[in-house]
Design a protein around this motif. Structure first.
Motif, PDB file in Angstrom:
ATOM      1  N   GLN A 156       0.817  -1.217   0.000  1.00  0.00           N
ATOM      2  CA  GLN A 156       0.000   0.000   0.000  1.00  0.00           C
ATOM      3  C   GLN A 156       0.853   1.271   0.000  1.00  0.00           C
ATOM      4  O   GLN A 156       0.597   2.197  -0.774  1.00  0.00           O
ATOM      5  N   LEU A 157       1.868   1.328   0.853  1.00  0.00           N
ATOM      6  CA  LEU A 157       2.700   2.527   0.910  1.00  0.00           C
ATOM      7  C   LEU A 157       3.474   2.721  -0.392  1.00  0.00           C
ATOM      8  O   LEU A 157       3.596   3.852  -0.882  1.00  0.00           O
ATOM      9  N   GLU A 158       3.973   1.642  -0.972  1.00  0.00           N
ATOM     10  CA  GLU A 158       4.663   1.745  -2.250  1.00  0.00           C
ATOM     11  C   GLU A 158       3.729   2.336  -3.304  1.00  0.00           C
ATOM     12  O   GLU A 158       4.136   3.170  -4.112  1.00  0.00           O
ATOM     13  N   GLY A 159       2.463   1.894  -3.294  1.00  0.00           N
ATOM     14  CA  GLY A 159       1.482   2.423  -4.242  1.00  0.00           C
ATOM     15  C   GLY A 159       1.261   3.914  -4.044  1.00  0.00           C
ATOM     16  O   GLY A 159       1.217   4.681  -5.014  1.00  0.00           O
ATOM     17  N   GLU A 160       1.148   4.346  -2.790  1.00  0.00           N
ATOM     18  CA  GLU A 160       0.959   5.773  -2.507  1.00  0.00           C
ATOM     19  C   GLU A 160       2.190   6.568  -2.932  1.00  0.00           C
ATOM     20  O   GLU A 160       2.067   7.683  -3.446  1.00  0.00           O
ATOM     21  N   PHE A 161       3.363   5.998  -2.710  1.00  0.00           N
ATOM     22  CA  PHE A 161       4.603   6.670  -3.124  1.00  0.00           C
ATOM     23  C   PHE A 161       4.633   6.805  -4.647  1.00  0.00           C
ATOM     24  O   PHE A 161       4.961   7.871  -5.178  1.00  0.00           O
ATOM     25  N   ASN A 162       4.287   5.739  -5.357  1.00  0.00           N
ATOM     26  CA  ASN A 162       4.280   5.783  -6.825  1.00  0.00           C
ATOM     27  C   ASN A 162       3.231   6.743  -7.366  1.00  0.00           C
ATOM     28  O   ASN A 162       3.393   7.284  -8.459  1.00  0.00           O
ATOM     29  N   GLU A 163       2.165   6.986  -6.609  1.00  0.00           N
ATOM     30  CA  GLU A 163       1.136   7.966  -6.998  1.00  0.00           C
ATOM     31  C   GLU A 163       1.544   9.386  -6.647  1.00  0.00           C
ATOM     32  O   GLU A 163       0.776  10.321  -6.821  1.00  0.00           O
ATOM     33  N   LYS A 164       2.741   9.538  -6.081  1.00  0.00           N
ATOM     34  CA  LYS A 164       3.295  10.848  -5.695  1.00  0.00           C
ATOM     35  C   LYS A 164       2.553  11.485  -4.523  1.00  0.00           C
ATOM     36  O   LYS A 164       2.488  12.700  -4.396  1.00  0.00           O
ATOM     37  N   SER A 165       1.993  10.664  -3.633  1.00  0.00           N
ATOM     38  CA  SER A 165       1.348  11.190  -2.423  1.00  0.00           C
ATOM     39  C   SER A 165       2.380  11.620  -1.388  1.00  0.00           C
ATOM     40  O   SER A 165       2.095  12.464  -0.543  1.00  0.00           O
ATOM     41  N   TRP A 166       3.566  11.004  -1.458  1.00  0.00           N
ATOM     42  CA  TRP A 166       4.602  11.247  -0.448  1.00  0.00           C
ATOM     43  C   TRP A 166       5.908  11.663  -1.092  1.00  0.00           C
ATOM     44  O   TRP A 166       6.270  11.170  -2.155  1.00  0.00           O
ATOM     45  N   ILE A 167       6.616  12.529  -0.401  1.00  0.00           N
ATOM     46  CA  ILE A 167       7.974  12.915  -0.748  1.00  0.00           C
ATOM     47  C   ILE A 167       8.854  12.353   0.357  1.00  0.00           C
ATOM     48  O   ILE A 167       8.553  12.525   1.544  1.00  0.00           O
ATOM     49  N   LEU A 168       9.924  11.657  -0.006  1.00  0.00           N
ATOM     50  CA  LEU A 168      10.778  11.019   0.994  1.00  0.00           C
ATOM     51  C   LEU A 168      11.951  11.916   1.367  1.00  0.00           C
ATOM     52  O   LEU A 168      12.509  12.607   0.519  1.00  0.00           O
ATOM     53  N   SER A 169      12.298  11.856   2.641  1.00  0.00           N
ATOM     54  CA  SER A 169      13.425  12.636   3.129  1.00  0.00           C
ATOM     55  C   SER A 169      14.138  11.869   4.228  1.00  0.00           C
ATOM     56  O   SER A 169      13.504  11.118   4.973  1.00  0.00           O
ATOM     57  N   GLY A 170      15.430  12.101   4.329  1.00  0.00           N
ATOM     58  CA  GLY A 170      16.156  11.578   5.475  1.00  0.00           C
ATOM     59  C   GLY A 170      15.674  12.280   6.734  1.00  0.00           C
ATOM     60  O   GLY A 170      15.080  13.357   6.681  1.00  0.00           O
ATOM     61  N   ILE A 171      15.936  11.666   7.853  1.00  0.00           N
ATOM     62  CA  ILE A 171      15.433  12.190   9.116  1.00  0.00           C
ATOM     63  C   ILE A 171      16.389  13.230   9.698  1.00  0.00           C
ATOM     64  O   ILE A 171      17.593  13.174   9.492  1.00  0.00           O
ATOM     65  N   ASN A 172      15.816  14.155  10.409  1.00  0.00           N
ATOM     66  CA  ASN A 172      16.549  15.176  11.142  1.00  0.00           C
ATOM     67  C   ASN A 172      16.004  15.130  12.574  1.00  0.00           C
ATOM     68  O   ASN A 172      15.054  15.844  12.890  1.00  0.00           O
ATOM     69  N   PRO A 173      16.563  14.256  13.448  1.00  0.00           N
ATOM     70  CA  PRO A 173      15.980  14.092  14.791  1.00  0.00           C
ATOM     71  C   PRO A 173      15.712  15.382  15.558  1.00  0.00           C
ATOM     72  O   PRO A 173      14.647  15.501  16.170  1.00  0.00           O
ATOM     73  N   PRO A 174      16.586  16.400  15.514  1.00  0.00           N
ATOM     74  CA  PRO A 174      16.242  17.624  16.252  1.00  0.00           C
ATOM     75  C   PRO A 174      14.921  18.251  15.783  1.00  0.00           C
ATOM     76  O   PRO A 174      14.186  18.816  16.582  1.00  0.00           O
ATOM     77  N   LEU A 175      14.612  18.118  14.498  1.00  0.00           N
ATOM     78  CA  LEU A 175      13.361  18.653  13.978  1.00  0.00           C
ATOM     79  C   LEU A 175      12.157  17.961  14.632  1.00  0.00           C
ATOM     80  O   LEU A 175      11.144  18.592  14.904  1.00  0.00           O
ATOM     81  N   LEU A 176      12.278  16.675  14.920  1.00  0.00           N
ATOM     82  CA  LEU A 176      11.175  15.924  15.520  1.00  0.00           C
ATOM     83  C   LEU A 176      10.865  16.380  16.940  1.00  0.00           C
ATOM     84  O   LEU A 176       9.732  16.284  17.394  1.00  0.00           O
ATOM     85  N   PHE A 177      11.864  16.850  17.649  1.00  0.00           N
ATOM     86  CA  PHE A 177      11.707  17.146  19.069  1.00  0.00           C
ATOM     87  C   PHE A 177      11.795  18.637  19.395  1.00  0.00           C
ATOM     88  O   PHE A 177      11.849  19.005  20.556  1.00  0.00           O
ATOM     89  N   ASN A 178      11.783  19.506  18.393  1.00  0.00           N
ATOM     90  CA  ASN A 178      12.037  20.921  18.663  1.00  0.00           C
ATOM     91  C   ASN A 178      10.836  21.694  19.209  1.00  0.00           C
ATOM     92  O   ASN A 178      10.971  22.856  19.573  1.00  0.00           O
ATOM     93  N   GLY A 179       9.665  21.083  19.250  1.00  0.00           N
ATOM     94  CA  GLY A 179       8.496  21.738  19.826  1.00  0.00           C
ATOM     95  C   GLY A 179       7.805  22.722  18.907  1.00  0.00           C
ATOM     96  O   GLY A 179       6.858  23.386  19.298  1.00  0.00           O
ATOM     97  N   ASN A 180       8.242  22.820  17.664  1.00  0.00           N
ATOM     98  CA  ASN A 180       7.619  23.740  16.713  1.00  0.00           C
ATOM     99  C   ASN A 180       6.927  22.934  15.617  1.00  0.00           C
ATOM    100  O   ASN A 180       7.300  22.983  14.452  1.00  0.00           O
ATOM    101  N   GLU A 181       5.910  22.185  16.012  1.00  0.00           N
ATOM    102  CA  GLU A 181       5.250  21.233  15.113  1.00  0.00           C
ATOM    103  C   GLU A 181       4.621  21.891  13.893  1.00  0.00           C
ATOM    104  O   GLU A 181       4.550  21.284  12.828  1.00  0.00           O
TER     105      GLU A 181
END
Length: 183
Positions: free
Chosen positions: A130-155
Motif C-alpha cells: 500500500q505505501l509503495e502504491g501511494e509513493f508511486n502515486e506521488k502522495s509522499w515525498i521522501l526525506s532523510g530524518i533530522n531528529p532535532p526537527l522531531l523534538f524541537n516543539g515547533n510542530e
C-alpha cells in the motif's frame, strides 16, 4: 534518492487531500513486505498525556495524533535508551517504544528530559504494497530524518521545514496554498 525504510520521513505532497495526512510528516518506523507503520509527528492531539493516562502526574505533556489506526493506544519515540529499556532502534539514537511503566515513573519523579521523548495516540499503518502504491502515486515525498526537527516543539513548521531542507523545488512547494483554486 531516499528509499522507503525505517527512519525515513514521509512528507505529504502539498495537494494530498486525505484529511488524515494533509500537510503532515510521518516518521516511518517499520517497513517490511507485510506492511509499514509510523507516526505523524506534526499534528498535536487535543488532550495531554495526563488526561489520557491518569497515572501520569505531570500536566501538559503534549500528545500527537500518530495516525488513524488504533486510536486507543499510546506510543512514543525517544532519544534516551539508557533510561527506557526495550525500545526498537529506528535509526542510531532514535527509538520507538520501550517500558511504558518506567516512562511514567520517570515522568512522575521529574527525571525524564521531555525534550527527548514524543507521545502519540494511534499510528499510521499500511498493508503490504500500500505505501509503495501511494509513493508511486506521488502522495509522499521522501526525506532523510533530522531528529532535532522531531523534538524541537515547533510542530507547525515541521512540514515546511522538511520540504525546505530538500532544496529549491521542494522549498517552493512549502509555500503552496492548501487549495490553489482559492487563489
Amino acid at each position: 534518492m531516499e528509499q522507503l525504510a525505517p527512519g525515513i520521513l514521509l512528507i505529504a505532497d502539498p495537494f494530498l487531500k486525505d484529511p488524515n495526512f494533509a500537510r503532515t510528516v510521518v516518521l516511518l518506523c517499520e517497513h517490511q513486505e507485510e506492511g509499514s507503520f509510523g507516526f505523524v509527528v506534526n499534528r498535536p492531539f487535543d488532550h495531554k498525556l495526563d488526561e489520557l493516562i491518569p497515572a501520569v502526574l505531570t500536566p501538559n505533556i503534549p500528545v500527537f495524533y500518530g495516525g488513524p489506526v488504533q486510536l486507543d493506544t499510546i506510543h512514543f519515540i525517544h532519544q534516551i535508551p539508557d533510561l527506557i529499556e526495550g525500545g526498537f532502534e529506528v535509526i542510531p539514537g532514535l527509538y520507538w517504544g520501550g517500558d511504558f511503566a518506567t516512562v511514567v515513573e520517570l515522568i512522575n519523579r521529574g527525571e525524564l528530559d521531555l525534550q527527548k521523548i514524543k507521545f502519540f495516540i494511534g499510528y499510521s499503518g499500511w498493508a503490504s504494497g500500500q505505501l509503495e502504491g501511494e509513493f508511486n502515486e506521488k502522495s509522499w515525498i521522501l526525506s532523510g530524518i533530522n531528529p532535532p526537527l522531531l523534538f524541537n516543539g515547533n510542530e507547525e513548521e515541521i512540514w515546511k521545514q522538511s520540504l525546505q531542507k530538500l532544496g529549491n523545488n521542494f522549498a517552493m512547494m512549502a509555500n503552496f496554498p492548501i487549495d490553489p483554486s482559492l487563489n
